[in-house]
Each structure stands twice: as C-alpha cells, then as structure tokens.
Design an enzyme around this catalytic site. Structure first.
Site, PDB file in Angstrom:
ATOM      1  N   GLY A  14      38.253  52.636  35.517  1.00  0.00           N
ATOM      2  CA  GLY A  14      38.131  53.630  36.595  1.00  0.00           C
ATOM      3  C   GLY A  14      39.383  53.655  37.444  1.00  0.00           C
ATOM      4  N   ARG A  75      38.679  54.451  29.278  1.00  0.00           N
ATOM      5  CA  ARG A  75      37.920  53.258  28.878  1.00  0.00           C
ATOM      6  C   ARG A  75      37.935  53.291  27.352  1.00  0.00           C
ATOM      7  NH1 ARG A  75      35.559  51.758  33.797  1.00  0.00           N
ATOM      8  NH2 ARG A  75      34.804  53.450  35.094  1.00  0.00           N
ATOM      9  N   ASP A 106      37.491  44.776  36.159  1.00  0.00           N
ATOM     10  CA  ASP A 106      36.871  43.774  35.318  1.00  0.00           C
ATOM     11  C   ASP A 106      37.091  43.999  33.806  1.00  0.00           C
ATOM     12  OD1 ASP A 106      34.929  41.594  35.632  1.00  0.00           O
ATOM     13  OD2 ASP A 106      33.712  42.894  34.358  1.00  0.00           O
ATOM     14  N   THR A 129      40.676  48.382  41.465  1.00  0.00           N
ATOM     15  CA  THR A 129      39.310  48.898  41.373  1.00  0.00           C
ATOM     16  C   THR A 129      38.758  49.094  42.781  1.00  0.00           C
ATOM     17  OG1 THR A 129      37.023  48.366  40.795  1.00  0.00           O
ATOM     18  CG2 THR A 129      38.486  46.494  41.020  1.00  0.00           C
ATOM     19  N   ASP A 131      35.785  48.699  43.479  1.00  0.00           N
ATOM     20  CA  ASP A 131      34.578  47.872  43.604  1.00  0.00           C
ATOM     21  C   ASP A 131      34.794  46.550  44.359  1.00  0.00           C
ATOM     22  OD1 ASP A 131      33.470  49.839  42.046  1.00  0.00           O
ATOM     23  OD2 ASP A 131      33.534  48.692  40.185  1.00  0.00           O
ATOM     24  N   ASP A 133      35.326  43.682  43.154  1.00  0.00           N
ATOM     25  CA  ASP A 133      34.463  42.659  42.551  1.00  0.00           C
ATOM     26  C   ASP A 133      35.227  41.629  41.720  1.00  0.00           C
ATOM     27  OD1 ASP A 133      35.212  44.466  40.626  1.00  0.00           O
ATOM     28  OD2 ASP A 133      33.238  44.636  39.695  1.00  0.00           O
ATOM     29  N   ARG A 175      29.528  49.511  41.062  1.00  0.00           N
ATOM     30  CA  ARG A 175      28.997  48.962  39.811  1.00  0.00           C
ATOM     31  C   ARG A 175      27.949  47.908  40.138  1.00  0.00           C
ATOM     32  NH1 ARG A 175      31.158  49.818  34.773  1.00  0.00           N
ATOM     33  NH2 ARG A 175      33.131  50.419  35.636  1.00  0.00           N
TER      34      ARG A 175
HETATM   35  O1  F6P Z   1      34.575  50.565  38.484  1.00  0.00           O
HETATM   36  C1  F6P Z   1      34.780  51.672  39.277  1.00  0.00           C
HETATM   37  C2  F6P Z   1      33.605  52.608  39.225  1.00  0.00           C
HETATM   38  O2  F6P Z   1      33.870  53.702  40.080  1.00  0.00           O
HETATM   39  C3  F6P Z   1      32.256  51.975  39.554  1.00  0.00           C
HETATM   40  O3  F6P Z   1      32.050  51.819  40.930  1.00  0.00           O
HETATM   41  C4  F6P Z   1      31.317  52.945  38.896  1.00  0.00           C
HETATM   42  O4  F6P Z   1      30.115  52.299  38.540  1.00  0.00           O
HETATM   43  C5  F6P Z   1      32.059  53.353  37.658  1.00  0.00           C
HETATM   44  O5  F6P Z   1      33.429  53.124  37.915  1.00  0.00           O
HETATM   45  C6  F6P Z   1      31.867  54.790  37.242  1.00  0.00           C
HETATM   46  O6  F6P Z   1      32.576  55.001  36.082  1.00  0.00           O
HETATM   47  P1  F6P Z   1      32.808  56.415  35.397  1.00  0.00           P
HETATM   48  O7  F6P Z   1      33.797  57.189  36.232  1.00  0.00           O
HETATM   49  O8  F6P Z   1      33.354  56.094  34.055  1.00  0.00           O
HETATM   50  O9  F6P Z   1      31.482  57.098  35.368  1.00  0.00           O
END
Ligand code: F6P
Length: 326
Positions: A14, A75, A106, A129, A131, A133, A175
């Site tokens: 992300g 990803r 992560d 990130t 997050d 985390d 997340r």
């Molecule tokens: O890891 C960053 C994040 O924004 C999380 O907070 C969220 O769960 C996820 O990515 C959403 O991912 P995507 O944009 O692939 O739906």
C-alpha cells in the site's frame, strides 16, 4: 568495505504519503556517496517484468511534497513463489544492481527477508505504511499524514453529528493494528476507539455512549479499526442500533482517502532521515535490516524483528482516551 556500486530502489504494498520523500532521499544520498541508482517500477513486480530505469538527482526533483509514489506500487503474488524470486534475482544480476532499498510495510519487508536469505543479497528496508505496525520505529512513513487526514475528516463529521445529535461509527484503516484508530480518537476527542489489540467490550462501549448521551453530550463518535477482530464499523453499528433503537446511528468508512495527500512535515523529515540512513547502513555493510527511529535515534532493526507483529499499543494512550471521553 562494501563492493556495492549500484543500488536499486522500489516501493511496494500500500502506498503511503512520504514514500516520494524517501525515494528522493535514498537517490540523493546514494549519488552523494558515489553510487549509481536505478528505480524499479511497480514494486517486486518490476523486478520480474524488468521495468527499471537509471535514476539521477533530477529524477527526484520536486517530489518531496507529493503523495503516492512516483515508482508506482503493487502487491506482487509472483514474488511469493521461488520461481518468481529467481526471475527477480536474474533481473538484478542483468541490471547490475548490487543492493536494494525497499520501502513498504509488513508484506514488503517479509518479501525482502525471504529474498535476502535465499540469495544472500543485501537489502535495507524503510518502514513505509500508514498502519504504523512495524516494530522498532516510533512511527512509520505515512502514519502521521494519515492521522492528520483522519483528524480533518472526523472534525467535519463532528459538525454534522452534533447538529443532528447522532452517534457515528467511523471506520479507519490500519489492517490489524489500532494505532490510527486510537490516536485518531484522542486527536478528535472521540468517545471511544475500538481496536483489535483490546478485546471489544461492546457492553462497555454501549455503557459509555449511553452515559455520554445521558450526561452532557448530544453526539458521539466512535473510531473503529478495520479488522476481522473488531468486525468493522458497519457490524458494530448494527449491533448497537439493534439494542438501542432510540439512537440515530450513522456509519462512515474513511477508506483510501487516508492513503493520499501531501505528506506532513513530520513524514517528510522522517522519510528524508530514513532514506539517508539506508545508504549509511549499506556503507557500513549492514544488510537485511529495517531503518527505525526510536527516541529520535536511528536504529537498524533486523527484518524478522520488525515484522514480528509485536509492536504494542501504549496502555497510557488508551487510559488517556478513557479519562478524557467522560
Ligand atoms: O497497509 C496499508 C493499508 O492501507 C491497510 O491499512 C489496509 O488494510 C490495506 O492497505 C488496504 O489495501 P488495498 O489498497 O490493497 O485494498
């Protein structure tokens, strides 16, 4: 002394505000130290499809203030397979890239750890990130900007919540981590934060809201971290609405707005310091570490520690929220 001549940079997972500031810092610090730099597009996918270009100082001009990532991100499922990683390694050899700086969360650092071990390849990671985390750093690149975005959005929702005397459940990202929800709740004066790290005491939540409504408040805001553990804002709102039909309940899911925007000064400075530190780490023959900043000091955190998923929520923050939301 390191044999590294050319360093590749990529962003993966992300996106997060401040990734561009990090790309700029890595590129400029590398060139300053006499390295060649190559930009790898679309994260690990670019290593498989060979989407790579030389990066000079001017490639990173005028990007420190931009959200997103000029290198794009993805990803990549293929990089999770040994076959995919073999193609990636062959690309690195073909391109003459001797070390990587990867910027992401992560999943990005997990991929880096596996690849670095498999091919004995030098990689330094930057925590990018929203997050927050990752263990070993007080904050991650993008977290502060996302928190400010949440704050601005919730402030606006508060206006309408107060006017209509409503109870709002606002879902934020993170997340499986509650940092955005908890600190977002403190920053906006929310009544509660429902986070995956603390078991959801729905009864307590209802009690809190009831007391708040009964006492002095004519609106309530609860921040909910997205997670299968919390069940998300929609689920909680349905439960509370069913028990308390007298409340006028609404749900807002903030979504990807939290990932965009110009990075705050905090994130730009963090990304700049971490980017420069990544090159220092490679110069010191450090490998397979994430750059962290704790108590204002740069630290090298081994990948396996950073991604262990044990960055604790500060109980003091939780207590503060509880005390101040009466
Ligand atoms: O890891 C960053 C994040 O924004 C999380 O907070 C969220 O769960 C996820 O990515 C959403 O991912 P995507 O944009 O692939 O739906």
């Amino acid at each position: 002394m390191s044999q590294i001549k050319c360093i590749g940079i990529l962003t993966s997972g992300g996106d997060a505000p401040g990734m561009n500031a990090a790309i700029r810092a890595v590129t400029r610090a590398a060139i300053y130290n006499g390295f060649e730099v190559k930009g790898i597009y679309r994260g690990y996918k670019g290593l498989i499809t060979d989407e790579i270009a030389p990066f000079k100082t001017q490639n990173v001009s005028n990007i420190i203030q931009q959200g997103g990532t000029i290198l794009k991100t993805a990803r990549c499922q293929e990089f999770k397979t040994p076959e995919g990683r073999k193609i990636a390694y062959d690309t690195l050899v073909k391109e003459g890239i001797d070390a990587l700086v990867v910027i992401g969360g992560d999943g990005t650092l997990t991929g880096a750890r596996i690849f670095a071990t498999e091919y004995n390849y030098p990689i330094v990671g930057l925590p990018g990130t929203i997050d927050n985390d990752l263990f070993g750093t007080d904050t991650t690149i993008g977290y502060d900007t996302a928190l400010n975005t949440i704050m601005e959005a919730v402030d606006k929702i508060r206006d309408t919540a107060t006017s209509h005397e409503r109870l709002f459940f606002i879902e934020v990202m993170g997340r499986d981590a509650g940092f955005l929800a908890l600190n977002g709740a403190i920053a906006t004066g929310a009544e509660a934060a429902i986070i995956p790290e603390i078991s959801t005491e729905v009864d307590q939540l209802e009690e809190l809201i009831k007391n708040g409504f009964r006492k002095s408040k004519n609106s309530s805001i609860v921040l909910v971290a997205e997670s299968p553990i919390t069940g998300g804002a929609m689920h909680l709102a349905e439960r509370v609405q069913k028990e308390y039909p007298q409340y006028d309940v609404r749900v807002t899911i903030l979504g990807h707005i939290q990932r965009g925007g110009s990075p705050t000064a905090h994130d730009r400075i963090l990304a700049s310091r971490m980017g420069a530190a990544a090159i220092d780490a490679l110069l010191e023959d450090q490998r397979n570490v994430m750059i962290g900043i704790r108590n204002n000091e740069i630290e090298y955190i081994p990948f396996n520690k950073a991604i262990k998923n044990d960055k604790p929520i500060d109980r003091e923050l939780l207590n503060t929220l509880r005390k101040l939301s009466i």
